[in-house]
Design a protein around this motif. Structure first.
Motif, PDB file in Angstrom:
ATOM      1  N   THR A  32      46.104  42.361  44.185  1.00 15.14           N
ATOM      2  CA  THR A  32      45.122  42.058  45.238  1.00 15.14           C
ATOM      3  C   THR A  32      43.826  41.532  44.612  1.00 15.14           C
ATOM      4  N   GLY A  33      43.523  41.982  43.381  1.00 14.05           N
ATOM      5  CA  GLY A  33      42.352  41.442  42.681  1.00 14.05           C
ATOM      6  C   GLY A  33      42.502  39.934  42.484  1.00 14.05           C
ATOM      7  N   ASP A  34      43.700  39.495  42.056  1.00 13.53           N
ATOM      8  CA  ASP A  34      43.934  38.051  41.847  1.00 13.53           C
ATOM      9  C   ASP A  34      43.903  37.294  43.171  1.00 13.53           C
ATOM     10  N   ILE A  35      44.507  37.901  44.207  1.00 14.34           N
ATOM     11  CA  ILE A  35      44.501  37.238  45.527  1.00 14.34           C
ATOM     12  C   ILE A  35      43.047  37.014  45.968  1.00 14.34           C
ATOM     13  N   LEU A  36      42.214  38.040  45.738  1.00 16.90           N
ATOM     14  CA  LEU A  36      40.798  37.913  46.140  1.00 16.90           C
ATOM     15  C   LEU A  36      40.079  36.865  45.291  1.00 16.90           C
ATOM     16  N   ARG A  37      40.361  36.863  43.988  1.00 16.81           N
ATOM     17  CA  ARG A  37      39.712  35.861  43.119  1.00 16.81           C
ATOM     18  C   ARG A  37      40.086  34.441  43.569  1.00 16.81           C
ATOM     19  N   ASN A  38      41.327  34.288  44.077  1.00 14.75           N
ATOM     20  CA  ASN A  38      41.750  32.969  44.572  1.00 14.75           C
ATOM     21  C   ASN A  38      41.109  32.631  45.914  1.00 14.75           C
ATOM     22  N   ARG A  45      33.133  34.281  54.090  1.00 15.72           N
ATOM     23  CA  ARG A  45      34.081  35.282  53.606  1.00 15.72           C
ATOM     24  C   ARG A  45      34.175  35.233  52.078  1.00 15.72           C
ATOM     25  N   GLY A  46      34.259  34.031  51.516  1.00 17.77           N
ATOM     26  CA  GLY A  46      34.356  33.856  50.063  1.00 17.77           C
ATOM     27  C   GLY A  46      33.146  34.466  49.358  1.00 17.77           C
ATOM     28  N   LYS A  47      31.972  34.234  49.927  1.00 19.90           N
ATOM     29  CA  LYS A  47      30.746  34.764  49.299  1.00 19.90           C
ATOM     30  C   LYS A  47      30.698  36.281  49.400  1.00 19.90           C
ATOM     31  N   TYR A  48      31.144  36.810  50.550  1.00 18.42           N
ATOM     32  CA  TYR A  48      31.181  38.274  50.730  1.00 18.42           C
ATOM     33  C   TYR A  48      32.108  38.906  49.678  1.00 18.42           C
ATOM     34  N   ILE A  49      33.301  38.287  49.493  1.00 18.44           N
ATOM     35  CA  ILE A  49      34.264  38.833  48.527  1.00 18.44           C
ATOM     36  C   ILE A  49      33.648  38.816  47.120  1.00 18.44           C
ATOM     37  N   ALA A  50      33.009  37.707  46.772  1.00 16.89           N
ATOM     38  CA  ALA A  50      32.415  37.583  45.431  1.00 16.89           C
ATOM     39  C   ALA A  50      31.386  38.683  45.198  1.00 16.89           C
ATOM     40  N   ASN A  51      30.558  38.950  46.214  1.00 17.49           N
ATOM     41  CA  ASN A  51      29.518  39.991  46.084  1.00 17.49           C
ATOM     42  C   ASN A  51      30.113  41.363  45.875  1.00 17.49           C
ATOM     43  N   GLU A  52      31.111  41.694  46.696  1.00 17.33           N
ATOM     44  CA  GLU A  52      31.717  43.033  46.596  1.00 17.33           C
ATOM     45  C   GLU A  52      32.383  43.208  45.237  1.00 17.33           C
ATOM     46  N   MET A  53      33.089  42.173  44.784  1.00 22.90           N
ATOM     47  CA  MET A  53      33.797  42.282  43.500  1.00 22.90           C
ATOM     48  C   MET A  53      32.807  42.384  42.344  1.00 22.90           C
ATOM     49  N   ALA A  54      31.750  41.595  42.409  1.00 19.35           N
ATOM     50  CA  ALA A  54      30.789  41.605  41.299  1.00 19.35           C
ATOM     51  C   ALA A  54      30.124  42.969  41.172  1.00 19.35           C
ATOM     52  N   SER A  55      29.966  43.684  42.308  1.00 20.28           N
ATOM     53  CA  SER A  55      29.291  44.977  42.227  1.00 20.28           C
ATOM     54  C   SER A  55      30.276  46.128  42.031  1.00 20.28           C
ATOM     55  N   GLY A  56      31.572  45.833  42.055  1.00 16.25           N
ATOM     56  CA  GLY A  56      32.566  46.892  41.833  1.00 16.25           C
ATOM     57  C   GLY A  56      32.927  47.665  43.088  1.00 16.25           C
ATOM     58  N   HIS A  57      32.455  47.183  44.258  1.00 15.47           N
ATOM     59  CA  HIS A  57      32.802  47.859  45.520  1.00 15.47           C
ATOM     60  C   HIS A  57      34.096  47.297  46.096  1.00 15.47           C
ATOM     61  N   PHE A  58      34.677  48.044  47.038  1.00 10.05           N
ATOM     62  CA  PHE A  58      35.893  47.573  47.698  1.00 10.05           C
ATOM     63  C   PHE A  58      35.573  46.455  48.683  1.00 10.05           C
ATOM     64  N   SER A  60      36.608  44.711  52.278  1.00  8.47           N
ATOM     65  CA  SER A  60      37.010  45.412  53.509  1.00  8.47           C
ATOM     66  C   SER A  60      38.537  45.425  53.695  1.00  8.47           C
ATOM     67  N   ASP A  61      39.019  46.502  54.307  1.00  6.19           N
ATOM     68  CA  ASP A  61      40.457  46.635  54.562  1.00  6.19           C
ATOM     69  C   ASP A  61      40.973  45.467  55.389  1.00  6.19           C
ATOM     70  N   GLU A  62      40.144  45.015  56.336  1.00  7.66           N
ATOM     71  CA  GLU A  62      40.582  43.942  57.233  1.00  7.66           C
ATOM     72  C   GLU A  62      40.993  42.699  56.426  1.00  7.66           C
ATOM     73  N   ILE A  63      40.144  42.330  55.472  1.00  4.43           N
ATOM     74  CA  ILE A  63      40.431  41.136  54.662  1.00  4.43           C
ATOM     75  C   ILE A  63      41.636  41.381  53.750  1.00  4.43           C
ATOM     76  N   ILE A  64      41.647  42.550  53.091  1.00  5.37           N
ATOM     77  CA  ILE A  64      42.744  42.856  52.163  1.00  5.37           C
ATOM     78  C   ILE A  64      44.090  42.834  52.891  1.00  5.37           C
ATOM     79  N   ILE A  65      44.148  43.495  54.045  1.00  4.19           N
ATOM     80  CA  ILE A  65      45.423  43.608  54.766  1.00  4.19           C
ATOM     81  C   ILE A  65      45.897  42.225  55.228  1.00  4.19           C
ATOM     82  N   GLU A  66      44.952  41.424  55.707  1.00 10.21           N
ATOM     83  CA  GLU A  66      45.323  40.079  56.169  1.00 10.21           C
ATOM     84  C   GLU A  66      45.914  39.259  55.014  1.00 10.21           C
ATOM     85  N   LEU A  67      45.230  39.281  53.849  1.00 12.33           N
ATOM     86  CA  LEU A  67      45.697  38.485  52.708  1.00 12.33           C
ATOM     87  C   LEU A  67      47.019  39.023  52.163  1.00 12.33           C
TER      88      LEU A  67
END
Ligand code: AMP
Length: 217
Positions: A32-38, A45-58, A60-67
């Motif tokens: 899921t880390g690679d899916i998010l990086r892609n 949405r892309g910017k939100y994902i980048a922020n959460e990943m850069a800070s080490g936070h999860f 959202s479930d909604e995005i993860i489950i959809e992907l």
């Protein structure tokens, strides 16, 4: 059909074991880390994902489950797959069971890779991965160094450090693991489907232990 869930603190060797399992059992490695990086792009949405990943936070479930659902529907998943980095919380585990019901599929093997915090931190500091094929190396640990620094042994792609592989982000990721992901150990133990593997060993010994679990169960 053979599926795996790998549960582990950051830098326990999840990605490495997933790549080895994928080649052994000829099933896809779904990180899921690679899916998010892609999914990083200029959208909100892309910017939100980048922020959460850069800070080490999860993220959202909604995005993860959809992907994830989108990925599991692809035909290469029909004979099983290896989940690396999902589920990461009880909520995600429950949502995953709903997806499995829809797909008429089962949980498979749940493998816990155990490693202490200091070993994990040491692995983070030297970790690099291939931009092309995803293979992971450690520039600071003798038997996991690439033959030529910065170059992938397998495909000659260039090796890069992940932006979230630093001491500060590691602390947050480790704390998040303890708070949110560790409860999954009890969750799957209570269902009697959790297998524990010592992941502080070298990667081949850890892999042999996983294969023997598959052989015996
Ligand atoms: P990983 O490559 O598995 O270490 O994941 C890197 C980062 O991606 C994590 O620190 C999270 O920010 C995000 N991430 C990956 N998988 C998940 C997940 N299942 N749920 C929420 N966030 C995730």
């Amino acid at each position: 059909m053979k599926s795996f869930i790998l549960i582990a603190p950051p830098a326990a060797g999840k990605g490495t074991q997933a790549v080895m399992l994928s080649s052994e059992y000829k099933i896809p490695h779904i990180s899921t880390g690679d899916i998010l990086r892609n999914a990083l792009d200029d959208s909100d949405r892309g910017k939100y994902i980048a922020n959460e990943m850069a800070s080490g936070h999860f993220v959202s479930d909604e995005i993860i489950i959809e992907l994830l659902k989108e990925r599991l529907l692809q035909s290469d998943c029909n004979n099983g797959y290896i989940l690396d980095g999902f589920p990461r919380s009880i909520e995600q585990a429950k949502k995953y069971e709903e997806i499995l019901n829809e797909l008429n599929s089962n949980l498979g093997y749940v493998i816990l890779l155990e490693v202490d915090k200091t070993t994990a931190m040491n692995r983070i500091v030297g970790r690099v991965s291939c931009n092309n094929c995803g293979s992971v190396y450690n520039e600071l640990i003798e038997n996991t160094k690439p033959k030529v620094s910065g170059i992938c042994d397998k495909c000659k792609g260039s090796l890069a450090k992940r932006s979230d592989d630093n001491a500060d982000t590691f602390e947050t990721r480790f704390d998040t693991y303890i708070e949110k992901t560790k409860p999954l150990i009890d969750y799957y133990s209570n269902k009697n489907i959790l297998y524990r593997v010592d992941s502080s060993l070298d990667k081949n010994s850890t892999f042999d232990n996983i294969k023997s679990i598959v052989r015996d169960n």
